[in-house]
Design an enzyme around this catalytic site. Structure first.
Site, PDB file in Angstrom:
ATOM      1  N   ARG A 161     -25.631 -31.112  28.395  1.00 23.27           N
ATOM      2  CA  ARG A 161     -25.847 -29.654  28.376  1.00 23.27           C
ATOM      3  C   ARG A 161     -24.817 -28.914  29.240  1.00 23.27           C
ATOM      4  NH1 ARG A 161     -31.557 -30.955  28.649  1.00 23.27           N
ATOM      5  NH2 ARG A 161     -32.361 -30.943  26.537  1.00 23.27           N
TER       6      ARG A 161
ATOM      7  N   LYS B 218     -14.744 -19.144  24.816  1.00 21.01           N
ATOM      8  CA  LYS B 218     -15.167 -19.436  23.432  1.00 21.01           C
ATOM      9  C   LYS B 218     -14.689 -20.827  23.072  1.00 21.01           C
ATOM     10  CE  LYS B 218     -15.407 -14.998  21.034  1.00 21.01           C
ATOM     11  NZ  LYS B 218     -14.782 -14.136  19.992  1.00 21.01           N
TER      12      LYS B 218
ATOM     13  N   GLU C 163      -0.782 -12.367  19.198  1.00 19.89           N
ATOM     14  CA  GLU C 163      -1.947 -12.034  20.038  1.00 19.89           C
ATOM     15  C   GLU C 163      -1.520 -11.197  21.250  1.00 19.89           C
ATOM     16  OE1 GLU C 163      -5.098 -12.348  19.470  1.00 19.89           O
ATOM     17  OE2 GLU C 163      -5.357 -13.953  18.002  1.00 19.89           O
TER      18      GLU C 163
ATOM     19  N   LYS D  43      -7.682  -9.739  29.269  1.00 18.78           N
ATOM     20  CA  LYS D  43      -8.785 -10.430  28.587  1.00 18.78           C
ATOM     21  C   LYS D  43      -9.881 -10.816  29.583  1.00 18.78           C
ATOM     22  CE  LYS D  43     -10.140 -13.900  25.309  1.00 18.78           C
ATOM     23  NZ  LYS D  43      -9.824 -14.904  24.324  1.00 18.78           N
TER      24      LYS D  43
ATOM     25  N   GLU E  65     -19.775 -11.096  23.641  1.00 19.83           N
ATOM     26  CA  GLU E  65     -19.287 -10.258  22.544  1.00 19.83           C
ATOM     27  C   GLU E  65     -20.389  -9.428  21.882  1.00 19.83           C
ATOM     28  OE1 GLU E  65     -16.052 -12.002  20.217  1.00 19.83           O
ATOM     29  OE2 GLU E  65     -16.774 -10.869  18.501  1.00 19.83           O
TER      30      GLU E  65
ATOM     31  N   ARG F  63     -16.062  -6.715  23.978  1.00 21.11           N
ATOM     32  CA  ARG F  63     -15.242  -7.878  23.633  1.00 21.11           C
ATOM     33  C   ARG F  63     -14.817  -7.853  22.163  1.00 21.11           C
ATOM     34  NH1 ARG F  63     -15.854 -14.201  25.572  1.00 21.11           N
ATOM     35  NH2 ARG F  63     -13.996 -14.920  24.499  1.00 21.11           N
TER      36      ARG F  63
ATOM     37  N   ASN G 108     -10.866  -8.338  18.674  1.00 25.47           N
ATOM     38  CA  ASN G 108     -10.707  -8.714  17.263  1.00 25.47           C
ATOM     39  C   ASN G 108      -9.824  -7.742  16.493  1.00 25.47           C
ATOM     40  OD1 ASN G 108     -12.298 -10.988  17.564  1.00 25.47           O
ATOM     41  ND2 ASN G 108     -14.184  -9.845  17.189  1.00 25.47           N
TER      42      ASN G 108
ATOM     43  N   HIS H  18      -8.129  -8.734  13.307  1.00 27.46           N
ATOM     44  CA  HIS H  18      -8.727 -10.007  12.896  1.00 27.46           C
ATOM     45  C   HIS H  18      -9.596  -9.901  11.648  1.00 27.46           C
ATOM     46  CE1 HIS H  18      -7.125 -11.360  16.665  1.00 27.46           C
ATOM     47  NE2 HIS H  18      -7.662 -12.557  16.580  1.00 27.46           N
TER      48      HIS H  18
ATOM     49  N   HIS I  87      -8.557 -12.749   9.529  1.00 22.30           N
ATOM     50  CA  HIS I  87      -9.437 -13.855   9.146  1.00 22.30           C
ATOM     51  C   HIS I  87      -9.546 -13.976   7.636  1.00 22.30           C
ATOM     52  CE1 HIS I  87     -11.624 -13.915  13.298  1.00 22.30           C
ATOM     53  NE2 HIS I  87     -10.604 -14.734  13.267  1.00 22.30           N
TER      54      HIS I  87
ATOM     55  N   HIS J 148      -2.903 -18.789  12.349  1.00 26.83           N
ATOM     56  CA  HIS J 148      -3.732 -17.701  12.875  1.00 26.83           C
ATOM     57  C   HIS J 148      -2.896 -16.482  13.301  1.00 26.83           C
ATOM     58  CE1 HIS J 148      -7.140 -15.753  14.766  1.00 26.83           C
ATOM     59  NE2 HIS J 148      -6.464 -15.643  15.899  1.00 26.83           N
TER      60      HIS J 148
END
Ligand code: GLY
Length: 354
Positions: free
Chosen positions: A17, A39, A81, A117, A127, A131, A135, A138, A142, A154
């Site tokens: 965990r 992430k 980015e 960031k 998010e 946050r 994106n 994106h 995406h 990407h």
């Protein structure tokens, strides 16, 4: 790189965990983005990053000398980015990609991206709000990745996504010109694309079927000027279902034609634009136009002026970071503007950039 960091972070987050781990990015993309913020994820057959969790690294260690081992294409992935961060936060950072020496300033660039960031993630780790601004570019990015079966890298997909949303924001009167021109120049100068081979309809379909889409909404991050952006939520049911109180006539489906910079009416190309179905189907013409323009497509110049006028009358488009905007524009019109931007061809000036 990002894949390694994501896999290791995911393993560390699951094992017992959660055990402590360090991120050591060796690509520019991982350094400016994926190694920061916790992430972690792995891909499933059903889609990218579908099994994942937030698990913050105990430390991020970056040696920018490792970037010298990167191919120009891989370096460009990270530049996309970093350019995104410039658009979100900093004219100074952005202008380094417009006219500065990126390699000579790489430590400064990584530091600025990480500081920005880290601040966003501290404010909204999971998010739920601000946050989401990370994106930027994106939604279309995406979709491009999905349409290409993840063969478009990407950063390259995000670059095209940045150009698309900047053009759409300008068309809708939300962003100040010449933002799209500047974004395109910066991307081209750094070896990145500003358009995609996929049709606007295919991109919209991919965005709508994105398994990670939050409930019934698509959140668009819209640049307003370099260093400032806004979030706009578009309810998906407005995109896929005609409004009930109007009779739906399939002949009135809407297709935004290819944008023509030489054409005085810009992206809207006259009443024939009503021909052919949009992939998402079911839009009536009046969903795509403000009422003041009336029927038909003849007054695109008026439409644009009208959009600006209405935007001025609503909430001030003040500097907003992560605040939700209700611009009361038809969801269909937002999507159409994004779609029409997706078929834009580079302007002469942008193409001439070195
Ligand atoms: N790559 C965007 C984020 O970490 O939220």
């Amino acid at each position: 790189g990002g894949v390694t960091g994501d896999m290791a972070g995911f393993a560390a987050g699951c094992y017992l965990r959660g055990v402590r781990y360090a991120q050591m990015p060796t690509t520019l993309l991982a350094a400016v983005d994926s190694s920061v913020g916790g992430k972690t994820a792995v891909d499933l057959a059903a889609g990218k990053n579908l099994a994942g969790l937030f698990h913050q690294p105990s430390i991020v260690i970056c040696d920018t000398d490792t970037f010298q081992t990167l191919s120009p294409d891989e370096f460009a992935n990270g530049s996309a980015e970093a350019i995104k961060t410039g658009i979100l936060d900093s004219e100074t950072l952005f202008s380094l990609f417009e006219s500065g020496d990126v390699h000579a300033n790489i430590v400064e660039i990584v530091s600025q991206c990480v500081a920005f960031k880290a601040g966003i993630v501290e404010a909204d780790e999971t998010e739920t709000g601000i946050r989401k601004t990370l994106n930027l570019g994106h939604t279309a990015g995406h979709a491009i990745e999905r349409c290409s079966g993840y063969t478009v890298p990407h950063g390259h997909a995000v670059a095209a996504g940045l150009a698309i949303i900047a053009r759409a924001a300008e068309t809708l009167g939300w962003a100040e010109a010449p933002i799209s021109n500047r974004v395109e120049r910066a991307l081209i100068r750094n070896g990145l694309p500003i358009q995609t081979e996929f049709s606007p309809e295919a991109l919209a379909q991919a965005a709508l079927s994105d398994k990670k889409r939050a409930g019934g909404k698509i959140t668009l991050v819209v640049p307003k000027q370099i260093g400032s952006c806004a979030l706009i939520e578009i309810p998906v049911e407005q995109l896929v279902r005609p409004r009930k109180h109007r009779r739906f006539n399939p002949r009135h489906r809407f297709e935004v034609r290819r944008a023509s910079t030489s054409h005085p009416r810009g992206a809207c190309q006259g009443r024939n634009a009503a021909k052919d179905g949009a992939a998402l189907g079911g839009y009536r013409r009046n969903d795509c136009l403000p009422s003041r323009v009336g029927r038909g497509y003849r007054a695109c110049a008026g439409w644009r002026a009208g959009a600006r006028h209405r935007a001025r009358q609503r909430k001030p488009l003040a500097r907003l970071r992560g605040e939700r905007l209700d611009l009361s524009l038809s969801a269909a019109r937002c999507l159409r503007a994004v779609q029409s931007s997706a078929v834009h061809r580079p302007r002469q000036a942008a193409g001439a950039a070195h």
